[in-house]
Design a protein around this motif. Structure first.
Motif, PDB file in Angstrom:
ATOM      1  N   THR A   1      68.194  30.833  81.559  1.00  0.00           N
ATOM      2  CA  THR A   1      68.232  32.174  80.973  1.00  0.00           C
ATOM      3  C   THR A   1      66.857  32.697  80.580  1.00  0.00           C
TER       4      THR A   1
ATOM      5  N   PHE B   1      63.302  32.641  77.981  1.00  0.00           N
ATOM      6  CA  PHE B   1      63.116  32.733  76.539  1.00  0.00           C
ATOM      7  C   PHE B   1      61.899  33.598  76.229  1.00  0.00           C
TER       8      PHE B   1
ATOM      9  N   THR C   1      65.135  20.046  74.633  1.00  0.00           N
ATOM     10  CA  THR C   1      65.759  21.202  73.987  1.00  0.00           C
ATOM     11  C   THR C   1      66.074  22.280  75.019  1.00  0.00           C
ATOM     12  N   PHE C   2      65.147  22.519  75.928  1.00  0.00           N
ATOM     13  CA  PHE C   2      65.390  23.472  77.010  1.00  0.00           C
ATOM     14  C   PHE C   2      66.626  23.090  77.808  1.00  0.00           C
ATOM     15  N   GLN C   3      66.726  21.817  78.148  1.00  0.00           N
ATOM     16  CA  GLN C   3      67.853  21.362  78.961  1.00  0.00           C
ATOM     17  C   GLN C   3      69.175  21.458  78.198  1.00  0.00           C
ATOM     18  N   ASN C   4      69.142  21.147  76.915  1.00  0.00           N
ATOM     19  CA  ASN C   4      70.373  21.156  76.122  1.00  0.00           C
ATOM     20  C   ASN C   4      70.876  22.556  75.810  1.00  0.00           C
ATOM     21  N   THR C   5      69.984  23.534  75.788  1.00  0.00           N
ATOM     22  CA  THR C   5      70.376  24.904  75.440  1.00  0.00           C
ATOM     23  C   THR C   5      70.430  25.828  76.645  1.00  0.00           C
ATOM     24  N   ASN C   6      70.246  25.293  77.832  1.00  0.00           N
ATOM     25  CA  ASN C   6      70.245  26.083  79.079  1.00  0.00           C
ATOM     26  C   ASN C   6      69.209  27.195  79.082  1.00  0.00           C
ATOM     27  N   VAL C   7      68.154  27.031  78.336  1.00  0.00           N
ATOM     28  CA  VAL C   7      67.065  28.010  78.323  1.00  0.00           C
ATOM     29  C   VAL C   7      66.381  28.050  79.677  1.00  0.00           C
ATOM     30  N   GLU C   8      66.430  26.925  80.393  1.00  0.00           N
ATOM     31  CA  GLU C   8      65.756  26.851  81.687  1.00  0.00           C
ATOM     32  C   GLU C   8      66.308  27.879  82.669  1.00  0.00           C
TER      33      GLU C   8
END
Length: 146
Positions: free
Chosen positions: A59, A61, A50-57
């Motif tokens: 930005t 969270f 999920t982190f990888q798919n939403t670019n949270v890594e």
């Protein structure tokens, strides 16, 4: 009934109750622990993906962290591109998310093999119990059709 046969039956029953059923309980406990570990790794894998798919890594969270006794504080993680994984004996190693997924997949595979071995051991122990029960019935003169 012959007293020696009664003694043998008592020994078999004692062996089932004291040894085999205790072994079965220990194996079941180990199996539950391994299944819980697999579930944790699958959940971690899902979070990383999920982190990888939403670019949270990149930005970061916000989250809530339990600091014990259901007391939560709000936290901000500015860089989620790396993760610490417990590699055993209380040692943690920092991995990138891609590296962590590789390690997690290996650990899941290993745990699944251990689960398969535990299931075989449980089946073997159950078979021993049934075999001894059949022997007891035979000793008592009660033939059983298998």
């Amino acid at each position: 009934m012959d007293p020696q046969i009664q003694q043998k039956i008592l020994q078999f029953e004692t062996f089932i109750n004291d040894v085999l059923k205790a072994d079965l309980a220990k194996l079941a406990e180990k199996l539950n622990t391994k299944n819980a570990n697999v579930a944790e790794f699958l959940q971690l894998k899902s979070v990383i993906m999920t982190f990888q798919n939403t670019n949270v890594e990149k930005t970061g969270f916000k989250t809530k962290v339990d600091i014990r006794n259901n007391f939560f504080i709000q936290a901000h993680v500015p860089d989620a591109s790396k993760i610490l994984l417990d590699v055993g004996l209380g040692h943690y190693i920092e991995f990138t998310l891609d590296e962590a997924l590789i390690v997690i997949n290996i650990r899941i595979t290993l745990l699944e093999q251990q689960i398969a071995n535990l299931r075989k051991a449980i089946a073997r122990t159950n078979a021993h119990i049934k075999l001894i029960l059949i022997a007891i019935r035979d000793l008592q003169g009660m033939r059983v059709n298998i």
